[in-house]
Design an enzyme around this catalytic site. Structure first.
Site: not given
Length: 489
Positions: A376, A347
């Site tokens: 994550h 990301h």
């Protein structure tokens, strides 16, 4: 970006790149068909091809070869847990509470019975309810799925640090919660990207093993991704925790649940189920709001709604920050989903536009910490402003490691940035304990199956007491900053 292999009419394989939201939509749609047989009967292969064409063809680009280095690798996740309803149609289920106005709690739940009343009975003793409050209800339809009756009832005024017992709808089990304290100390449990897997169960067990006052979640709750029954399953999974302590959440990308043309309105399930105190904080949207608790001001921002200088969110944030009295609320914390600072390979840059729009507002207000999810993994930064270490900027912490079904983001960029203090790709949760107006303790617990192990901890001081920082405004750099301020991400 992700890959899609497509067999054309001549059975040749073509490789396409798909944006992640579209990939998630397709994956969830296909999975939904396999899980819901009655829905599969209603959707023919031809109907799915139409959906694919409408939502994806404009975003597909031919790509002859793709380097493996472009894609990060995640540790295999654990199984998804589906929590069934074991109560009657009239009994409340998916009960959770949230902070409303000062000294008020909002109780939310769902019934399959459309005639069930939106009332809450409550009191300070088990089984003895001397007060009754009436609220509102709603419901929604998503394709062929129809939600139960969603109830929201505000109760109060309530006394701080006091345990209340309550019952929803005039029947069903008794629940209880403890109001947060009015003054320090206060403790927050913080978890992002929670999901509903075996890892989620482990995280929640660890959170519940030690007392806390308020639960904060910076986006990505159920990972339903169009599969509406998973919203119900998630509500039942978290009920033992969310019914006993206030859960304050903001939205993530997995709450969007929209498809161009077919489902143009996003956040339909999230807004109906998880009503937050946006109206009480002067916001026009459930996607961003704020609240005061003890001596802290908490701001929940929306990464997936407009945030430029002309947007309603930007104007609301600017006005909200201007109202803060640092003598009454010496601490300011901000939660959002897509991180503004991130050295994980997952990301990359997804929060950059929002950072460019809003970072100066947070810096000038001397926000203490900004929490994010989405990635994550766990990562803690030093105090930063505009990609440089700055003693008057917020500490940035990514905590998107609650237990989601997608697994962990395992790779961090090399060489390591001097701004990144701690990095680890493990599931876990964190606790922020504010002792007084100046001191707070942060601890991050790594999930180690049966045990929660403290892997990172530190003490922080509120910027409200920094004479140095309150002499600096409008993005000016501190004259006493060390040489570290020149280190960039």
């Amino acid at each position: 970006m992700h890959l899609l292999l497509h067999a054309n009419a001549t059975n040749n394989l073509q490789i396409f790149k798909l944006s992640k939201p579209i990939l998630i939509s397709l994956h969830s749609f296909i999975k939904f068909q396999s899980q819901e047989k009655r829905m599969a009967k209603l959707w023919s292969p031809a109907a799915f091809r139409v959906l694919l064409t409408i939502c994806c063809v404009p975003q597909i680009m031919p790509h002859s070869h793709v380097s493996a280095e472009e894609y990060y690798i995640r540790q295999p996740p654990r199984s998804v847990i589906q929590t069934p309803n074991k109560r009657s149609e009239s009994d409340p289920q998916q009960v959770h509470i949230s902070l409303a106005a000062k000294d008020y709690i909002r109780v939310s739940w769902i019934t399959d019975d459309k005639e069930a009343e939106s009332v809450v009975e409550y009191g300070k003793l088990p089984g003895r309810y001397n007060t009754v409050a009436t609220g509102e209800h709603t419901s929604y339809q998503f394709f062929f799925y129809k939600s139960g009756k969603i109830h929201h009832v505000k109760i109060g005024p309530l006394e701080p640090a006091t345990t209340y017992y309550y019952r929803c709808g005039g029947r069903g089990p008794e629940f209880s919660f403890k109001m947060p304290p009015a003054n320090f100390p206060i403790e927050f449990a913080i978890v992002g990207d929670l999901g509903q897997t075996e890892w989620t169960n482990s995280t929640l067990d660890h959170v519940g093993s030690k007392d806390y006052d308020v639960f904060l979640l910076p986006g990505d709750l159920s990972y339903a991704d169009f599969q509406q029954p998973l919203w119900d399953s998630f509500g039942r999974l978290v009920e033992p925790y969310a019914s006993s302590r206030p859960w304050m959440v903001t939205e993530g990308n997995h709450e969007i649940e929209s498809i161009p043309i077919i489902l143009p309105h996003a956040f339909k399930a999230y807004n109906a189920r998880w009503l937050m105190p946006y109206e009480e904080s002067g916001s026009s949207s459930n996607l961003y709001y704020s609240f005061d608790i003890a001596g802290a001001h908490i701001i929940m921002l929306g990464s997936y709604t407009d945030f430029d200088e002309d947007s309603a969110q930007y104007k609301w944030l600017k006005a909200d920050l201007a109202k803060i009295n640092r003598k009454k609320t010496p601490w300011i914390f901000v939660l959002l989903h897509a991180p503004w600072y991130n050295t994980n390979t997952a990301h990359q840059g997804e929060g950059e536009s929002m950072r460019n729009s809003m970072e100066e507002l947070l810096y000038n207000a001397r926000v203490d910490v900004v929490f994010a999810g989405h990635v994550h993994a766990y990562e803690r930064f030093t105090r930063i402003y505009d990609n440089k270490a700055d003693p008057c900027g917020p500490i940035y912490i990514t905590i998107g490691d609650g237990g989601n079904r997608e697994g962990l983001a395992l790779e961090f960029k090399e060489p390591k940035s001097p701004l990144s203090i701690f990095q680890e790709s493990s599931f876990g949760h964190a606790r922020l304990k504010i002792l007084d107006e100046t001191r707070a303790h942060w601890s991050w617990y790594r999930n180690n199956d049966s045990d929660a192990v403290i892997a990172d901890e530190f003490w922080l001081e509120s910027l409200s007491t920094s004479k140095q920082c309150w002499g600096i405004t409008d993005g000016q750099e501190s004259s006493s900053s060390s040489s570290v301020t020149k280190d960039e991400l």
